[in-house]
Design a protein around this motif. Structure first.
Motif, PDB file in Angstrom:
ATOM      1  N   GLN A  13      34.586  -9.374  27.958  1.00 45.70           N
ATOM      2  CA  GLN A  13      34.170  -8.084  27.774  1.00 45.70           C
ATOM      3  C   GLN A  13      32.629  -8.099  27.381  1.00 45.70           C
ATOM      4  OE1 GLN A  13      36.467  -5.738  25.206  1.00 45.70           O
ATOM      5  NE2 GLN A  13      37.613  -4.790  26.991  1.00 45.70           N
ATOM      6  N   ALA A  14      31.687  -7.167  27.828  1.00 43.52           N
ATOM      7  CA  ALA A  14      30.370  -7.076  27.192  1.00 43.52           C
ATOM      8  C   ALA A  14      30.335  -7.093  25.920  1.00 43.52           C
ATOM      9  CB  ALA A  14      29.812  -5.681  27.684  1.00 43.52           C
ATOM     10  N   GLY A  15      29.276  -8.027  25.316  1.00 47.68           N
ATOM     11  CA  GLY A  15      29.427  -8.202  23.877  1.00 47.68           C
ATOM     12  C   GLY A  15      29.966  -9.623  23.493  1.00 47.68           C
ATOM     13  N   GLY A  16      30.876 -10.136  24.284  1.00 48.95           N
ATOM     14  CA  GLY A  16      31.551 -11.097  23.905  1.00 48.95           C
ATOM     15  C   GLY A  16      30.866 -12.477  24.247  1.00 48.95           C
ATOM     16  N   SER A  17      31.835 -13.693  23.960  1.00 42.79           N
ATOM     17  CA  SER A  17      31.237 -14.876  24.110  1.00 42.79           C
ATOM     18  C   SER A  17      32.026 -15.774  24.717  1.00 42.79           C
ATOM     19  CB  SER A  17      30.962 -15.492  22.651  1.00 42.79           C
ATOM     20  OG  SER A  17      30.269 -14.797  21.824  1.00 42.79           O
ATOM     21  N   LEU A  18      31.533 -16.913  25.417  1.00 47.83           N
ATOM     22  CA  LEU A  18      31.934 -17.924  26.145  1.00 47.83           C
ATOM     23  C   LEU A  18      31.465 -19.238  25.766  1.00 47.83           C
ATOM     24  CD1 LEU A  18      33.092 -16.419  29.617  1.00 47.83           C
ATOM     25  CD2 LEU A  18      34.728 -17.320  27.740  1.00 47.83           C
ATOM     26  N   ARG A  19      31.890 -20.580  25.887  1.00 47.97           N
ATOM     27  CA  ARG A  19      31.437 -21.766  25.557  1.00 47.97           C
ATOM     28  C   ARG A  19      31.772 -22.601  27.107  1.00 47.97           C
ATOM     29  NH1 ARG A  19      31.819 -26.724  21.828  1.00 47.97           N
ATOM     30  NH2 ARG A  19      33.933 -27.088  22.673  1.00 47.97           N
ATOM     31  N   LEU A  20      30.802 -22.916  27.701  1.00 50.50           N
ATOM     32  CA  LEU A  20      31.187 -23.629  28.921  1.00 50.50           C
ATOM     33  C   LEU A  20      30.722 -25.141  28.502  1.00 50.50           C
ATOM     34  CD1 LEU A  20      29.118 -21.646  31.761  1.00 50.50           C
ATOM     35  CD2 LEU A  20      31.547 -21.263  30.841  1.00 50.50           C
ATOM     36  N   SER A  21      31.578 -26.096  29.327  1.00 45.52           N
ATOM     37  CA  SER A  21      31.467 -27.305  29.285  1.00 45.52           C
ATOM     38  C   SER A  21      31.163 -28.224  30.439  1.00 45.52           C
ATOM     39  CB  SER A  21      32.745 -27.987  28.355  1.00 45.52           C
ATOM     40  OG  SER A  21      32.942 -27.418  27.259  1.00 45.52           O
ATOM     41  N   CYS A  22      30.388 -29.285  30.252  1.00 43.61           N
ATOM     42  CA  CYS A  22      30.201 -29.976  31.585  1.00 43.61           C
ATOM     43  C   CYS A  22      30.440 -31.178  31.226  1.00 43.61           C
ATOM     44  CB  CYS A  22      28.855 -29.841  32.161  1.00 43.61           C
ATOM     45  SG  CYS A  22      28.171 -30.877  33.489  1.00 43.61           S
ATOM     46  N   VAL A  23      31.353 -32.135  31.997  1.00 42.28           N
ATOM     47  CA  VAL A  23      31.706 -33.537  31.561  1.00 42.28           C
ATOM     48  C   VAL A  23      31.112 -34.502  32.567  1.00 42.28           C
ATOM     49  CG1 VAL A  23      33.544 -35.486  31.187  1.00 42.28           C
ATOM     50  CG2 VAL A  23      33.849 -32.819  30.394  1.00 42.28           C
ATOM     51  N   ALA A  24      30.411 -35.343  32.234  1.00 41.34           N
ATOM     52  CA  ALA A  24      29.857 -36.270  33.209  1.00 41.34           C
ATOM     53  C   ALA A  24      30.171 -37.736  33.268  1.00 41.34           C
ATOM     54  CB  ALA A  24      28.009 -36.280  32.726  1.00 41.34           C
ATOM     55  N   SER A  25      30.278 -38.188  34.484  1.00 44.52           N
ATOM     56  CA  SER A  25      30.825 -39.366  34.724  1.00 44.52           C
ATOM     57  C   SER A  25      29.626 -40.664  34.243  1.00 44.52           C
ATOM     58  CB  SER A  25      31.539 -39.768  35.757  1.00 44.52           C
ATOM     59  OG  SER A  25      30.554 -39.603  37.030  1.00 44.52           O
ATOM     60  N   GLY A  26      30.175 -41.666  34.066  1.00 47.61           N
ATOM     61  CA  GLY A  26      29.137 -42.852  34.033  1.00 47.61           C
ATOM     62  C   GLY A  26      28.754 -43.190  32.759  1.00 47.61           C
ATOM     63  N   ARG A  27      28.238 -44.334  32.340  1.00 42.39           N
ATOM     64  CA  ARG A  27      28.010 -44.797  30.925  1.00 42.39           C
ATOM     65  C   ARG A  27      26.282 -44.509  30.591  1.00 42.39           C
ATOM     66  NH1 ARG A  27      30.395 -50.634  31.599  1.00 42.39           N
ATOM     67  NH2 ARG A  27      29.260 -50.515  33.850  1.00 42.39           N
ATOM     68  N   THR A  28      25.639 -43.845  31.361  1.00 43.89           N
ATOM     69  CA  THR A  28      24.332 -43.765  30.932  1.00 43.89           C
ATOM     70  C   THR A  28      24.030 -42.340  30.501  1.00 43.89           C
ATOM     71  OG1 THR A  28      23.600 -43.728  33.190  1.00 43.89           O
ATOM     72  CG2 THR A  28      23.498 -45.832  32.078  1.00 43.89           C
ATOM     73  N   PHE A  29      24.659 -41.357  30.280  1.00 43.85           N
ATOM     74  CA  PHE A  29      24.628 -39.882  29.905  1.00 43.85           C
ATOM     75  C   PHE A  29      23.491 -39.818  29.116  1.00 43.85           C
ATOM     76  CE2 PHE A  29      25.901 -35.787  30.028  1.00 43.85           C
ATOM     77  CZ  PHE A  29      25.834 -35.282  28.634  1.00 43.85           C
ATOM     78  N   SER A  30      22.770 -40.517  28.509  1.00 50.24           N
ATOM     79  CA  SER A  30      21.916 -40.148  27.464  1.00 50.24           C
ATOM     80  C   SER A  30      20.686 -40.364  28.283  1.00 50.24           C
ATOM     81  CB  SER A  30      21.867 -41.176  26.085  1.00 50.24           C
ATOM     82  OG  SER A  30      21.740 -42.580  26.549  1.00 50.24           O
ATOM     83  N   SER A  31      20.588 -40.952  29.214  1.00 49.85           N
ATOM     84  CA  SER A  31      19.449 -41.039  30.141  1.00 49.85           C
ATOM     85  C   SER A  31      19.045 -40.136  30.945  1.00 49.85           C
ATOM     86  CB  SER A  31      19.197 -42.330  30.864  1.00 49.85           C
ATOM     87  OG  SER A  31      20.226 -42.434  32.040  1.00 49.85           O
ATOM     88  N   PHE A  32      19.943 -39.124  31.190  1.00 51.75           N
ATOM     89  CA  PHE A  32      19.822 -38.091  32.130  1.00 51.75           C
ATOM     90  C   PHE A  32      19.816 -36.518  31.349  1.00 51.75           C
ATOM     91  CE2 PHE A  32      21.489 -39.305  36.304  1.00 51.75           C
ATOM     92  CZ  PHE A  32      22.061 -40.567  35.791  1.00 51.75           C
ATOM     93  N   ALA A  33      18.769 -36.008  31.891  1.00 48.61           N
ATOM     94  CA  ALA A  33      18.342 -34.706  31.484  1.00 48.61           C
ATOM     95  C   ALA A  33      19.275 -33.841  32.003  1.00 48.61           C
ATOM     96  CB  ALA A  33      17.112 -34.298  31.824  1.00 48.61           C
ATOM     97  N   MET A  34      19.595 -32.677  31.485  1.00 46.40           N
ATOM     98  CA  MET A  34      20.722 -31.753  31.802  1.00 46.40           C
ATOM     99  C   MET A  34      20.313 -30.238  32.001  1.00 46.40           C
ATOM    100  SD  MET A  34      23.250 -34.005  32.275  1.00 46.40           S
ATOM    101  CE  MET A  34      24.562 -33.142  32.560  1.00 46.40           C
ATOM    102  N   GLY A  35      20.953 -29.850  32.964  1.00 47.98           N
ATOM    103  CA  GLY A  35      20.401 -28.196  32.985  1.00 47.98           C
ATOM    104  C   GLY A  35      21.583 -27.347  33.706  1.00 47.98           C
ATOM    105  N   TRP A  36      21.461 -26.054  33.115  1.00 44.53           N
ATOM    106  CA  TRP A  36      22.374 -25.077  33.614  1.00 44.53           C
ATOM    107  C   TRP A  36      21.580 -24.019  34.610  1.00 44.53           C
ATOM    108  CZ3 TRP A  36      27.509 -24.997  32.699  1.00 44.53           C
ATOM    109  CH2 TRP A  36      28.085 -25.972  31.768  1.00 44.53           C
TER     110      TRP A  36
END
Length: 127
Positions: A13-36
């Motif tokens: 409902q309007a005024g509410g909250s949600l949290r989206l998650s995005c899981v990435a494969s691979g072992r070099t996650f910290s070298s990637f910039a991420m966007g939504w």
């Protein structure tokens, strides 16, 4: 190759909250910039938020600044989008994206800069 899987969408409902998650494969996650990004019915894809590989630099679209928060957990290879004070105009399919960044503090706002995309998760906000 990086694979991204989003989750956490739903109906709220309007005024509410949600949290989206995005899981990435691979072992070099910290070298990637991420966007939504998001795409509402009949509209183009819009930038929402970005975070650098280090997690120290974040950037938001004006329409969500102060309501949405992007974060990342390197240990879990996951990037989050916490969405508060949702309104019907936030209804869209939300996508996460990744790109190998030129530095740990670089972020990207253009969709064309990203090389990897998730399948999207639907967020619907009722009035």
């Amino acid at each position: 190759q990086v694979q991204l899987v989003e989750s956490g969408g739903g109906l709220v409902q309007a005024g509410g909250s949600l949290r989206l998650s995005c899981v990435a494969s691979g072992r070099t996650f910290s070298s990637f910039a991420m966007g939504w990004f998001r795409q509402a019915p009949g509209k183009g894809r819009d930038f929402v938020a970005a975070i650098s590989g280090s997690g120290d630099v974040r950037f938001y679209a004006f329409s969500v600044k102060g309501r949405f928060t992007v974060s990342r957990d390197t240990a879990k290879n996951t990037v989050y989008l916490e969405m508060d004070s949702l309104n019907p105009e936030d209804t869209a399919v939300y996508y996460c994206a990744a790109v190998a960044a030129v530095s740990p503090y670089h972020y990207y706002r253009r969709g064309d800069d990203y090389h990897y995309w998730g399948q999207g998760t639907q967020v619907t906000v009722s009035s």
